[in-house]
Scaffold this motif. Structure first.
Motif, PDB file in Angstrom:
ATOM      1  N   ALA A 397       0.832  -1.248   0.150  1.00 38.34           N
ATOM      2  CA  ALA A 397      -0.076   0.139   0.163  1.00 38.34           C
ATOM      3  C   ALA A 397       0.723   1.071  -0.180  1.00 38.34           C
ATOM      4  N   ILE A 398       0.519   2.279  -0.989  1.00 39.54           N
ATOM      5  CA  ILE A 398       1.158   3.560  -0.845  1.00 39.54           C
ATOM      6  C   ILE A 398       0.355   4.470  -0.275  1.00 39.54           C
ATOM      7  N   MET A 449      -3.105  -0.711 -14.663  1.00 39.84           N
ATOM      8  CA  MET A 449      -3.649   0.253 -13.788  1.00 39.84           C
ATOM      9  C   MET A 449      -4.876   0.224 -13.662  1.00 39.84           C
ATOM     10  N   VAL A 450      -5.532   0.149 -12.375  1.00 46.86           N
ATOM     11  CA  VAL A 450      -7.057   0.550 -11.966  1.00 46.86           C
ATOM     12  C   VAL A 450      -6.992   1.804 -11.706  1.00 46.86           C
ATOM     13  N   PHE A 451      -8.048   2.615 -12.324  1.00 45.44           N
ATOM     14  CA  PHE A 451      -8.121   3.977 -11.817  1.00 45.44           C
ATOM     15  C   PHE A 451      -9.130   4.494 -10.848  1.00 45.44           C
ATOM     16  N   VAL A 530      -0.260  -4.695 -10.777  1.00 45.90           N
ATOM     17  CA  VAL A 530      -1.359  -3.887 -11.109  1.00 45.90           C
ATOM     18  C   VAL A 530      -1.214  -2.796  -9.891  1.00 45.90           C
ATOM     19  N   VAL A 531      -1.335  -1.385 -10.538  1.00 45.45           N
ATOM     20  CA  VAL A 531      -1.386  -0.127  -9.815  1.00 45.45           C
ATOM     21  C   VAL A 531      -2.679   0.004  -9.340  1.00 45.45           C
ATOM     22  N   ALA A 532      -3.317   0.071  -8.274  1.00 51.81           N
ATOM     23  CA  ALA A 532      -4.824   0.306  -8.141  1.00 51.81           C
ATOM     24  C   ALA A 532      -4.729   1.893  -7.525  1.00 51.81           C
ATOM     25  N   ASP A 533      -5.109   2.748  -8.222  1.00 51.20           N
ATOM     26  CA  ASP A 533      -4.971   4.057  -7.606  1.00 51.20           C
ATOM     27  C   ASP A 533      -6.210   4.374  -7.099  1.00 51.20           C
ATOM     28  N   GLU A 534      -6.408   4.180  -5.788  1.00 49.23           N
ATOM     29  CA  GLU A 534      -7.982   4.588  -4.884  1.00 49.23           C
ATOM     30  C   GLU A 534      -8.778   3.809  -5.576  1.00 49.23           C
ATOM     31  N   PRO A 535      -8.826   2.486  -5.825  1.00 43.24           N
ATOM     32  CA  PRO A 535      -9.833   1.875  -6.854  1.00 43.24           C
ATOM     33  C   PRO A 535     -11.128   1.870  -6.147  1.00 43.24           C
ATOM     34  N   VAL A 536     -11.376   2.121  -4.945  1.00 43.68           N
ATOM     35  CA  VAL A 536     -12.705   1.885  -4.192  1.00 43.68           C
ATOM     36  C   VAL A 536     -13.192   3.339  -3.529  1.00 43.68           C
ATOM     37  N   SER A 537     -12.415   4.230  -3.567  1.00 45.26           N
ATOM     38  CA  SER A 537     -12.898   5.340  -2.531  1.00 45.26           C
ATOM     39  C   SER A 537     -13.951   6.130  -3.403  1.00 45.26           C
ATOM     40  N   ALA A 538     -14.325   6.105  -4.293  1.00 47.35           N
ATOM     41  CA  ALA A 538     -15.403   6.834  -4.913  1.00 47.35           C
ATOM     42  C   ALA A 538     -16.620   5.975  -5.073  1.00 47.35           C
ATOM     43  N   ASP A 568      -6.906   5.828   2.612  1.00 47.85           N
ATOM     44  CA  ASP A 568      -7.804   5.597   3.553  1.00 47.85           C
ATOM     45  C   ASP A 568      -7.023   4.434   4.320  1.00 47.85           C
ATOM     46  N   LEU A 569      -6.774   4.769   5.542  1.00 49.05           N
ATOM     47  CA  LEU A 569      -6.023   3.715   6.415  1.00 49.05           C
ATOM     48  C   LEU A 569      -6.516   2.406   6.727  1.00 49.05           C
ATOM     49  N   SER A 570      -7.999   2.572   6.849  1.00 51.36           N
ATOM     50  CA  SER A 570      -8.704   1.607   7.259  1.00 51.36           C
ATOM     51  C   SER A 570      -8.787   0.407   6.188  1.00 51.36           C
ATOM     52  N   ILE A 571      -8.789   0.562   4.921  1.00 46.95           N
ATOM     53  CA  ILE A 571      -8.873  -0.146   3.957  1.00 46.95           C
ATOM     54  C   ILE A 571      -7.522  -0.498   3.721  1.00 46.95           C
ATOM     55  N   VAL A 572      -6.323   0.187   4.185  1.00 43.14           N
ATOM     56  CA  VAL A 572      -4.984  -0.341   3.867  1.00 43.14           C
ATOM     57  C   VAL A 572      -4.645  -1.360   4.842  1.00 43.14           C
ATOM     58  N   ARG A 573      -5.184  -1.141   5.952  1.00 45.08           N
ATOM     59  CA  ARG A 573      -4.672  -1.935   7.104  1.00 45.08           C
ATOM     60  C   ARG A 573      -5.536  -3.427   6.771  1.00 45.08           C
ATOM     61  N   TYR A 574      -6.771  -3.220   6.351  1.00 46.73           N
ATOM     62  CA  TYR A 574      -7.454  -4.494   5.937  1.00 46.73           C
ATOM     63  C   TYR A 574      -6.654  -5.576   4.882  1.00 46.73           C
ATOM     64  N   LEU A 575      -6.160  -4.785   3.823  1.00 42.69           N
ATOM     65  CA  LEU A 575      -5.915  -5.910   2.738  1.00 42.69           C
ATOM     66  C   LEU A 575      -4.317  -5.670   2.406  1.00 42.69           C
TER      67      LEU A 575
END
Lengths: 694, 484
Positions: A397-398, A449-451, A530-538, A568-575
């Motif tokens: 996670a970045i 990449m996933v946008f 795969v670079v996922a750039d905030e894929p779920v934040s929206a 989003d650190l919650s999702i980062v911690r999760y995955l």
């Protein structure tokens, strides 16, 4: 004028129904909504997009546009009926008694007017005071919203301020006439996490100071927990559950509320042992709502013949007089039943190193005069000495806020920009200075990449199938169109979309479905990174869980290396397996997820952790609010990039923080922190998040 | 033979009614405006049973009256038109007779609208047009002239006399004047809209004028769009120096006075030097380049598919291109006559070139602006990260998504071009002087305007309705393309 000494409820909404009228049909947006806000109380309105929460706010403001109309019920503000009020009287109330704060601060400010003048307008119109008095009051309020140098602020134009400062000005404007009710419609969604935390803190304090009642609209349960006294959960136009924060968070009595909490990554969740549970199915369209309970088709406790029989009224939950739920079966459901986890998945072992960054640097030269190329050149250091490794089937996670250089890093990795210095090694082959035109097809297909924005990720004028097939064509996969079509259909299977979607246009898909197509397109050439750039934040909360799980599942199957960019650190911690925290182009901390989320922290990581709202009443957080905004990358601070906002700065002897860029300190195995702090300071750090034992 | 009156025998009954409703309509509109200042606003009223009710008042009454009177007026106008078709020739006056001449156009319009409205949900943006009243009115006006141009130009319907032949004794005669010379009698025994100063039929010239306008304006606009798009896309996509240069050039053209430019282009000395021909060579290559690049970008990954397509397209377009630019009598003449597909009269070619030349910079700017916005989208980034080449991204990822504003602008621009053609005709530039196109006709009638007002009125009205129709159509398209 409305009675100032009124002491009943500030806002009383009773059985409110609002509809929008289109050419084809009437679309009910809000049905049978009731709520009450007492003086000084904050009510949170929570729900996914399209559930009608903003419509309620606009209904209170009586600003529903041409197509919207209140079709039933009443809205009483301080005992006065708003629905039948004349436009003149409404004008008197709006802005002076009820103020509203919108999501996009720049859209709420007039770009052609100075801040002071805009603020002074409010009391000049409503209270008829002179400009001088009004400017005086503007000065006081701007001081109250904790903006630095209020004199200068009043004299500047909106575009001269940062997003966080603009939002503070909007809040100041709302407070100018000391309203009795403040409506906040997603006030912090457009802001960075640390700025968001500061704004939320401010709103809370001001609410107490001015005794203002608040209607707080948000999709973020954590934020509502931090700001509100009471909560009203909405689903598809109806309030499904309402009560005090503690009651609803800890003793929820509606299946939707429960499902919502199970789909967000709380500290206890883990991608292998306790995965998130996505809510099955899709949000119903307003004109396709089911009979009876709107949540019925997606509910685990659905009982045919009963839940779909007809209108369901709000029912009182015993034990608490203001806790109600719109569920027929709430007394029968065992709310304490353990979560059905399903199969526990094996955590895949990280394989060999696939991608290696070595002292990567990316500088931009910005010329002062773009046309002739003359003038002074400024160097923007977007990435400064990035070094890390990523292994096969590992999630790195970045993390960082806007302007930290994570997008630039992604561009360099993809080959859209070339590195200024340093190396990127893909399978020990240097690609850092190879632009994408010169990369081999397999190299390009390997890194995809996933946008972020699902509404932007697909070309709106091409069918879904065509877009995936184009990716296959360009990666030279498949002999002919039939073979490619077959492969495209398999890719749709992979992301769990029906094959019929191949011939749909993107606008016929929901946000989550579009994001799935984006994932399918990224995996068209069997991407390895795969670079996922905030894929779920929206995406909406319930959809986030499903898309995240899909990514994890594909990763497990294909042994993909996932670079997950997020704030989003919650999702980062999760995955994620490992976390890299970035600030102004520097990697300030790098380590495994457990290492980063536990002390010792980099001071910035510590603040970031504290800023993330967590929707769990059992969690206590240490309170750290960062002062000010992120400095501009054009003009970074000297020495340590974080020194302007660091609360540990005084612990370092001398002027080291301001003069010297710190070195990476190795804390433990593969855990490094870029900071001047000494070992004893790191040792004295306390954990930011503590979970109370149950 | 009696001269025709404007409304004939139906007028004796309908005219008084029509004047009463028209005056009443005017009064109602005034009343509505005045009342809107004083009448209380429409408010909601909550009933005891929880429902809400809207309160009307005097203002609501005026509103209703305006609506009803408008419908009555439209219905009466329809009576004039339908009466002319049903009653025998002459009974419905000039208006009726003209309406009868346009019968094929009416039928075509009704068929078009019937079919389109039936299937409008399946026809995309075109179908959505039929949800907007303004758009439908615009579309009807435009299609009226398109059908007129096609039916008159290809099938010799509608017009009553030859647009160029003169009949003695009819010079500057008023509308509805009978033709006395038995040998030269046309489809109807009257000059329906009178005669011009060379004793030609004004009505027929107006009808044939539409053919000239409708055949040049859209085609010239289309070529201007190809030029603008082919240059605007790379300017917006790459920006930098290329953009600066192209924008500067387009500003240069835009800054040059248009009329002076036209005068220069049609001067015989300039034509002798071959400048218009060379300009045609450059401008007409753009459509060829556009289509070749478009198809190559799409199919270059599959050479077996691309090669036959490209060869076919190149052959057809290239042949057309060579035929167009090769003109006997100019400096550019290389194709032997048996190979030359068609020849465009020199005047029309010059008009074509100048219209394309002055329109393309504006199109260029619009396309450039749209590209600047669209290139920041994620799907463009996605295309870049999978290694697409720039022209594919420009033509297949960006251009289709800029189509909304471009279609709207296309409609508006046909309108401008039509006016520009009128202006050119008015100055006697380009087209031959006896050409029935509207601009030239207006110019011819202008000289005697103080004594004989009717000859330039018909083409002026025609020009007005066509341009108005195009503008309304553009408005309707814009409105509908913004929805959902």
């Amino acid at each position: 004028m409305i009675d100032q000494d009124y002491d009943g409820p500030i806002l009383e909404i009773d059985k409110l129904s609002i509809s929008f009228f289109t050419r084809l049909r009437e679309i009910p947006a809000v049905m049978d909504f009731s709520g009450k806000i007492m003086p000084g109380e904050a009510l949170g309105l929570v729900g996914e997009s399209g559930c009608g929460k903003s419509t309620v706010a606009l209904g209170v403001m009586q600003d529903l546009g041409v197509n919207g109309r209140i079709v039933g019920g009443s809205i009483k503000f301080k005992g006065q009926e708003l629905t039948t009020m004349s436009p003149d009287k409404l004008r008197e109330i709006r802005g002076s008694q009820i103020a509203m704060i919108y999501q996009e601060p720049m859209a709420s400010l007039n770009p052609a007017m100075k801040i002071g003048k805009q603020l002074a307008e409010v009391p000049m119109i409503h209270d008829g005071i002179t400009e001088k008095e009004a400017m005086q009051r503007a000065f006081e309020v701007v001081t109250d919203v904790k903006l630095p140098d209020p004199k200068r602020m009043l004299n500047s134009y909106p575009h001269q301020l940062s997003g966080g400062q603009q939002q503070r000005i909007v809040i100041a404007m709302a407070l100018m006439s000391k309203p009795a009710l403040l409506i906040l419609d997603e006030p912090t969604t457009a802001l960075d996490v640390t700025v968001e935390a500061a704004v939320v803190e401010l709103v809370k304090d001001l609410g107490k100071k001015y005794g203002t009642s608040m209607l707080f609209i948000s999709h973020n349960l954590g934020l509502v927990l931090e700001t509100c006294d009471r909560i009203n959960v909405m689903y598809s136009g109806e309030a499904v559950e309402r009560g005090s924060i503690e009651e609803v968070f800890d003793h929820m009595r509606h299946p939707y509320t429960q499902a919502l909490f199970r789909s967000i990554p709380l500290p206890g969740a883990d991608k292998n042992a306790r995965p998130l549970i996505a809510i099955p199915g899709n949000f119903p369209l307003p004109h396709e709502r089911p009979e009876g309970c709107n949540f019925g088709p997606r509910c685990d406790y659905f009982e045919a013949g009963r839940c779909d029989a007809g209108f369901i009224p709000m029912a009182q939950v015993e034990g608490n007089d203001r806790h109600q739920t719109r569920c027929l079966r709430f007394q029968e459901i065992d709310w304490k039943a353990p979560i059905n986890v399903g199969e526990i998945k094996e955590k895949p072992e990280p394989g060999p190193v696939v991608l290696k960054m070595d002292n990567l640097k990316k500088y931009y030269e910005v010329a002062a005069n773009a046309l002739l190329g003359g003038g002074d050149k400024k160097v923007v250091k977007a990435n400064e000495t990035l070094s890390f490794e990523a292994r096969e089937s590992e999630t790195l996670a970045i993390v960082g806020e806007s302007g930290c250089g994570k997008s630039t890093f992604a561009k360099v990795l993809m080959g859209l920009e070339t590195a200024t210095d340093g190396q990127i090694l893909l399978d020990n082959q240097s690609i850092g200075d190879v632009p994408i035109e010169n990369r081999s097809t397999s190299n390009v297909a390997d890194i995809q990449m996933v946008f972020q924005n699902p509404f932007d990720t697909l070309n709106p004028s091409m069918t879904v199938g065509r877009q995936i097939m184009r990716a296959l064509e360009i990666f030279r996969i498949g002999k002919n169109d039939d073979a490619r079509r077959q492969r495209m259909l398999e890719l749709l299977d992979l992301v769990k979309l029906p094959r019929a979607f191949a011939d749909r246009m993107p606008r016929q898909l929901s946000g989550g479905q579009k994001q799935r197509v984006g994932i399918a397109r990224a995996f068209a050439g069997d991407a390895r990174i795969v670079v996922a750039d905030e894929p779920v934040s929206a995406l909406d909360v319930s959809v986030q869980a499903a898309v995240t799980d899909l990514l994890m599942e594909i990763q497990r199957e294909q042994k993909t290396t996932l670079l997950f960019i997020s704030h989003d650190l919650s999702i980062v911690r999760y995955l994620s397996d490992r976390v890299m925290v970035m600030y102004l182009g520097h990697v300030v901390e790098l380590g495994s997820t457990d290492q980063v989320f536990a002390p010792p922290y980099h001071p910035y990581t510590e603040a970031l952790l504290s800023a993330v709202p967590i929707a769990d009443t059992s969690v206590t957080k240490k309170h750290i609010v960062l002062e000010g905004d992120i400095p501009s990358a054009m003009n970074p601070p000297t020495g340590c990039p974080f020194q302007t906002r660091c609360r540990w700065k005084s612990q370092v002897a001398g002027n080291k923080c301001e003069t010297e860029v710190p070195k990476q300190q190795i804390m433990a195995q593969r855990h490094q922190i870029k900071c001047h702090l000494g070992a004893e300071d790191f040792a004295s750090m306390e954990p930011v998040i503590t979970i109370a034992a149950e | 033979m009696e001269p025709l009156t404007w409304t004939g025998t139906i007028g004796t009954f309908v005219n008084p009614i029509f004047s009463i409703t028209a005056i009443a309509f005017g009064l109602a509109v005034v009343a509505q405006i005045v009342l809107s200042f004083f009448a209380p606003a429409v408010t909601l009223q909550a009933n005891a049973d929880g429902t809400l009710q809207q309160r009307g008042g005097a203002f609501g009454l005026a509103e209703k009256a305006v609506k009803l009177l408008l419908i009555a007026n439209v219905a009466l106008i329809l009576v004039y038109l339908v009466g002319g078709i049903l009653l025998p020739y002459g009974d419905a006056g000039i208006i009726g007779a003209i309406s009868k001449r346009f019968l094929p156009v009416w039928i075509a319009l009704i068929l078009t609208f019937g079919v389109s409205i039936t299937f409008k949900r399946r026809l995309g943006l075109y179908g959505k047009l039929f949800d907007s009243t303004v758009g439908m009115i615009g579309f009807a006006l435009v299609m009226f002239w398109v059908f007129t141009a096609v039916l008159a130009g290809l099938f010799d319907l509608i017009a009553t006399y030859d647009p160029l032949s003169q009949i003695s004794g009819l010079k500057n005669k008023v509308p509805g004047f009978p033709v006395t010379d038995e040998r030269k009698l046309g489809a109807v025994p009257h000059y329906l809209l009178g005669g011009d100063n060379l004793a030609r039929d004004v009505f027929s010239r107006m009808v044939y004028g539409s053919t000239v306008v409708i055949s040049i304006a859209p085609l010239a606009t289309l070529v201007a769009f190809m030029v603008g798009i082919t240059l605007g896309l790379p300017a917006g996509y790459f920006s930098g120096r290329l953009d600066t240069l192209l924008t500067f050039l387009s500003n240069l053209i835009l800054a040059f006075p248009v009329i002076l430019l036209f005068y220069l282009l049609v001067t015989p000395e300039i034509i002798q030097t071959g400048i218009p021909s060379y300009m045609a060579m450059i401008l007409f290559i753009f459509p060829v380049v556009f289509f070749v690049v478009l198809l190559n970008a799409r199919f270059y990954t599959q050479p077996s598919k691309r090669n036959p397509i490209l060869i076919g397209v190149l052959a057809v377009l290239g042949y057309f291109y060579l035929s167009t630019i090769s003109q006997p009598g100019t400096v550019v003449h290389f194709l032997p006559a048996w190979l030359d597909l068609f020849d465009i009269p020199g005047g029309i070619l010059v008009v074509f070139v100048s219209v394309v030349f002055v329109n393309s910079p504006t199109v260029f700017r619009i396309v450039r602006g749209l590209t600047l916005d669209l290139r920041t989208r994620d799907y463009v980034a996605a295309a870049q990260t999978r290694g697409e080449r720039p022209w594919y991204i420009m033509l297949w990822e960006i251009l289709p998504n800029a189509r909304g504003p471009l279609i709207v602008d296309f409609c508006l621009r046909i309108g401008y071009t039509t006016i520009l053609l009128g202006t050119l005709g008015f100055f006697g530039l380009g087209l031959p002087p006896e050409s029935p196109d509207w601009g030239s006709t207006i110019n011819a009638g202008r000289r005697l305007l103080s004594t004989y007002i009717h000859p330039p009125l018909a083409p002026a009205g025609a020009l007005l309705t066509l341009v108005l129709g195009l503008n309304l159509l553009a408005d309707g398209l814009r409105e509908e393309s913004l929805k959902d």
